[in-house]
Design a protein around this motif. Structure first.
Motif, PDB file in Angstrom:
ATOM      1  N   PRO A  51      -6.201   8.560  -0.122  1.00 52.35           N
ATOM      2  CA  PRO A  51      -5.948   8.849  -1.437  1.00 52.35           C
ATOM      3  C   PRO A  51      -5.059   7.994  -2.158  1.00 52.35           C
ATOM      4  CG  PRO A  51      -4.988  10.703  -0.266  1.00 52.35           C
ATOM      5  CD  PRO A  51      -5.692   9.609   0.930  1.00 52.35           C
ATOM      6  N   LEU A  52      -5.250   7.692  -3.495  1.00 54.19           N
ATOM      7  CA  LEU A  52      -3.865   7.205  -4.092  1.00 54.19           C
ATOM      8  C   LEU A  52      -2.888   8.392  -4.196  1.00 54.19           C
ATOM      9  CD1 LEU A  52      -5.922   5.647  -7.106  1.00 54.19           C
ATOM     10  CD2 LEU A  52      -4.434   4.243  -5.146  1.00 54.19           C
ATOM     11  N   ASP A  53      -1.746   7.872  -4.322  1.00 56.64           N
ATOM     12  CA  ASP A  53      -0.490   8.725  -4.457  1.00 56.64           C
ATOM     13  C   ASP A  53      -0.210   8.690  -6.208  1.00 56.64           C
ATOM     14  OD1 ASP A  53       1.930  10.089  -5.165  1.00 56.64           O
ATOM     15  OD2 ASP A  53       3.054   8.826  -3.156  1.00 56.64           O
ATOM     16  N   PRO A  54      -0.606   9.662  -6.989  1.00 55.47           N
ATOM     17  CA  PRO A  54      -0.189   9.415  -8.218  1.00 55.47           C
ATOM     18  C   PRO A  54       1.117   9.259  -8.575  1.00 55.47           C
ATOM     19  CG  PRO A  54      -0.638  11.995  -7.534  1.00 55.47           C
ATOM     20  CD  PRO A  54      -0.767  11.065  -6.489  1.00 55.47           C
ATOM     21  N   ASN A  55       2.043   9.305  -7.755  1.00 56.25           N
ATOM     22  CA  ASN A  55       3.455   8.951  -8.032  1.00 56.25           C
ATOM     23  C   ASN A  55       3.864   7.629  -7.503  1.00 56.25           C
ATOM     24  OD1 ASN A  55       4.356  11.261  -9.766  1.00 56.25           O
ATOM     25  ND2 ASN A  55       4.112  12.519  -7.999  1.00 56.25           N
ATOM     26  N   PHE A  56       2.835   6.738  -7.021  1.00 52.04           N
ATOM     27  CA  PHE A  56       3.150   5.617  -6.495  1.00 52.04           C
ATOM     28  C   PHE A  56       2.491   4.495  -7.023  1.00 52.04           C
ATOM     29  CE2 PHE A  56       3.033   2.352  -2.912  1.00 52.04           C
ATOM     30  CZ  PHE A  56       4.558   2.049  -2.902  1.00 52.04           C
ATOM     31  N   GLY A  57       3.050   3.479  -7.508  1.00 56.26           N
ATOM     32  CA  GLY A  57       2.399   2.396  -8.071  1.00 56.26           C
ATOM     33  C   GLY A  57       2.234   1.055  -6.901  1.00 56.26           C
ATOM     34  N   GLY A  58       3.289   0.790  -6.248  1.00 55.69           N
ATOM     35  CA  GLY A  58       3.031  -0.228  -5.312  1.00 55.69           C
ATOM     36  C   GLY A  58       3.864  -1.444  -5.662  1.00 55.69           C
ATOM     37  N   CYS A  59       4.618  -1.814  -6.759  1.00 56.17           N
ATOM     38  CA  CYS A  59       5.221  -2.989  -6.785  1.00 56.17           C
ATOM     39  C   CYS A  59       6.756  -2.781  -7.363  1.00 56.17           C
ATOM     40  CB  CYS A  59       4.417  -3.763  -7.909  1.00 56.17           C
ATOM     41  SG  CYS A  59       4.311  -3.265  -9.679  1.00 56.17           S
ATOM     42  N   GLY A  60       7.636  -3.751  -7.117  1.00 51.50           N
ATOM     43  CA  GLY A  60       8.976  -3.707  -7.685  1.00 51.50           C
ATOM     44  C   GLY A  60       9.259  -4.985  -7.698  1.00 51.50           C
ATOM     45  N   ALA A  98       0.697  -1.116  -0.184  1.00 51.38           N
ATOM     46  CA  ALA A  98       0.129  -0.113  -0.012  1.00 51.38           C
ATOM     47  C   ALA A  98       0.905   1.181  -0.088  1.00 51.38           C
ATOM     48  CB  ALA A  98      -0.798  -0.071   1.391  1.00 51.38           C
ATOM     49  N   ASN A  99       0.392   2.292  -0.276  1.00 50.80           N
ATOM     50  CA  ASN A  99       0.962   3.801  -0.292  1.00 50.80           C
ATOM     51  C   ASN A  99       1.078   4.096   1.243  1.00 50.80           C
ATOM     52  OD1 ASN A  99      -1.248   5.254   0.513  1.00 50.80           O
ATOM     53  ND2 ASN A  99      -1.608   5.740  -1.854  1.00 50.80           N
ATOM     54  N   ALA A 100       1.491   5.217   1.513  1.00 53.41           N
ATOM     55  CA  ALA A 100       1.986   5.738   2.713  1.00 53.41           C
ATOM     56  C   ALA A 100       0.506   5.998   3.453  1.00 53.41           C
ATOM     57  CB  ALA A 100       2.744   7.228   2.728  1.00 53.41           C
ATOM     58  N   GLY A 101      -0.526   6.180   2.818  1.00 50.77           N
ATOM     59  CA  GLY A 101      -1.838   6.251   3.519  1.00 50.77           C
ATOM     60  C   GLY A 101      -2.631   4.823   3.686  1.00 50.77           C
ATOM     61  N   GLY A 102      -1.965   3.877   3.317  1.00 48.59           N
ATOM     62  CA  GLY A 102      -2.352   2.554   3.551  1.00 48.59           C
ATOM     63  C   GLY A 102      -3.456   2.317   2.298  1.00 48.59           C
ATOM     64  N   ARG A 103      -3.280   2.973   1.116  1.00 49.70           N
ATOM     65  CA  ARG A 103      -4.235   2.684   0.006  1.00 49.70           C
ATOM     66  C   ARG A 103      -3.153   1.940  -0.920  1.00 49.70           C
ATOM     67  NH1 ARG A 103      -8.410   5.289  -2.738  1.00 49.70           N
ATOM     68  NH2 ARG A 103      -9.096   4.021  -4.329  1.00 49.70           N
ATOM     69  N   TYR A 104      -4.283   0.892  -1.490  1.00 49.78           N
ATOM     70  CA  TYR A 104      -3.439   0.096  -2.674  1.00 49.78           C
ATOM     71  C   TYR A 104      -3.719   0.574  -4.181  1.00 49.78           C
ATOM     72  CZ  TYR A 104      -1.728  -3.672   0.534  1.00 49.78           C
ATOM     73  OH  TYR A 104      -1.027  -4.510   1.314  1.00 49.78           O
TER      74      TYR A 104
END
Lengths: 194, 243
Positions: free
Chosen positions: B119-128, B103-109
């Motif tokens: 909210p989604l973070d427009p600059n974060f996808g969440g995989c690597g 998830a992003n820093a706010g706990g959203r996937y």
């Protein structure tokens, strides 16, 4: 005897010769797609080709396998990740997910060949399947067998009344098989401890 | 291409989560009620796909920037997660593919089925993803994921966690797990974690702050080592029929 008892062939081997213990498994969760099937949830910006595109199609004896996964209430599971492994030739590995709407998965591969087990016995051809999803705490291993499995030393270890859950059903279309997986219930698929 | 190991030691289920753990509601209808059937290992169990030569993108292992617009980066606490993949015999596992998601820093996937308020973070996808080096070492740059609530029948919140998928040398070593962060009070009250009835095994899932690898004025490091099933005492001849 409890009919569900495992008929173990291995001695109760301990693992004390090894100094470390395997990291515990945890569920893949409902969002496994982000990491393993990112293209299926619209994440194309990181890897434009995720691993569902991995590996050349082996054209030797090509087959298609499709099916659905069901829970203990016979409900279709639409958030499952499946992996398939066959060691022959250079090895064939497939990964896919069950469709978010229909719950169907489908892979294209080649028909497996027979091999030997650790005791040197020839075993009937099968494809190893690994099933993970929300609610599955440890990835489940099953196998897709085809016909001609009579007398197989490994399948002899499976209760006769349950063996049919491991055998792919040929569909009308040539080279296409159905393999459904029942996580629980009357038709519960046989899962292995390998 | 495929890789192989001579034989894989039996899985020690006492250090693994219960498959049927009603406090984690989703397990109720998704665990097999029959016992697993133990079978002798075959070539299919001790070999597996090899990803060591796979072409990875330059930013595949950098979740801070791999979804970000040029010149932008993901919002959150900047961290590097690193460690070593070993087998139970303490031998490094080189060339192992590791995939992570979070998830992003706010706990959203970033997933169509996640409708959490954050909210989604427009600059974060969440995989690597990355492949371990010759010593079994790996590292990712990312942001620390946030805890989040999840539907489990009550007021359940996940500890901050990063999902890991790892391929060993044999398919019997295949593992998916989750990494937690040292000091997170949610670890002790999360039913998914507590499905493991072994404090040492839970501790093994908990990454440690590692100031030695932290970069001043940039990011902090967490260390997380992974152990895959080890070699078994059984050796067998890897031989295919009709091939």
């Amino acid at each position: 005897m409890d009919p569900l008892e495992i008929r173990r062939t291995r001695p109760a081997e301990t693992n004390t010769q090894n100094p470390l213990r395997e990291t515990a498994s945890q569920t893949a969760g409902p969002y496994v797609h982000i990491g393993c099937l990112p293209n299926s949830v619209g994440i194309d910006k990181i890897y434009d080709n995720d691993l569902t595109h991995y590996g050349a199609i082996n054209h030797k004896d090509p087959i298609t396998i499709r099916g659905q996964v069901f829970d203990g209430d016979a409900q279709i599971c639409r958030d499952v990740m499946l992996e398939f492994w066959q060691p022959e030739n250079e090895g064939t590995w497939r990964r896919t997910g069950t469709d978010f709407e229909t719950g169907f998965y489908e892979i294209k591969t080649s028909k497996p060949v027979s091999m030997r087990d650790e005791n040197g016995n020839e075993v009937a051809p099968f494809i190893t399947v690994w099933v993970t999803a929300r609610g599955i705490n440890i990835g489940l291993v099953t196998r897709i067998y085809f016909s001609q499995v009579d007398g197989d030393a490994q399948l002899e270890l499976v209760d006769e009344s349950r063996r049919h859950t491991l055998i792919a059903k040929p569909l009308d279309e040539a080279g296409v098989y159905q393999f459904n997986i029942h996580l629980q219930g009357d038709q519960e698929t046989v899962f292995f401890d390998i | 291409m495929s890789s192989s190991i001579k034989g894989v030691s039996p899985r020690q289920y006492d250090a693994q989560p219960a498959m049927d753990y009603p406090d984690y509601r989703s397990t109720i209808l998704r665990h097999p009620k029959h016992k697993l059937v133990a079978v002798p290992q075959t070539l299919s169990d001790v070999t597996g796909p090899a990803f060591g030569d796979m072409a990875l993108g330059q930013y595949d292992s950098d979740l801070i920037v791999n979804y970000a617009e040029a010149g932008q980066s993901a919002i959150g606490e900047r961290i590097v997660v690193h460690g070593q993949v070993l087998d139970e015999a303490a031998r490094p596992v080189p060339h192992a593919l590791i995939e992570v998601w979070q998830a992003n820093a706010g706990g959203r996937y970033r997933h169509k089925n996640d409708s959490y308020l954050a909210p989604l973070d427009p600059n974060f996808g969440g995989c690597g993803r990355c492949v371990t080096d010759a010593e079994g070492r790996y590292q990712f740059r990312t942001i620390k994921p946030g805890p989040y609530p999840w539907p489990n029948g009550g007021n359940d919140w996940r500890p901050a966690h990063i999902h890991f998928s790892i391929f060993g040398s044999g398919f019997a070593q295949r593992l998916i797990t989750q990494m937690y962060f040292e000091g997170d009070p949610h670890i002790a009250i999360c039913p998914i974690v507590q499905s493991i009835n072994d404090a040492r095994a839970v501790d093994q899932l908990t990454a440690r702050l590692d100031m030695s690898k932290s970069i001043p004025m940039d990011l902090r490091a967490y260390r997380f080592d992974l152990v895959l099933r080890g070699p078994s005492s059984t050796l067998f001849e890897n031989k295919l029929e009709g091939n």
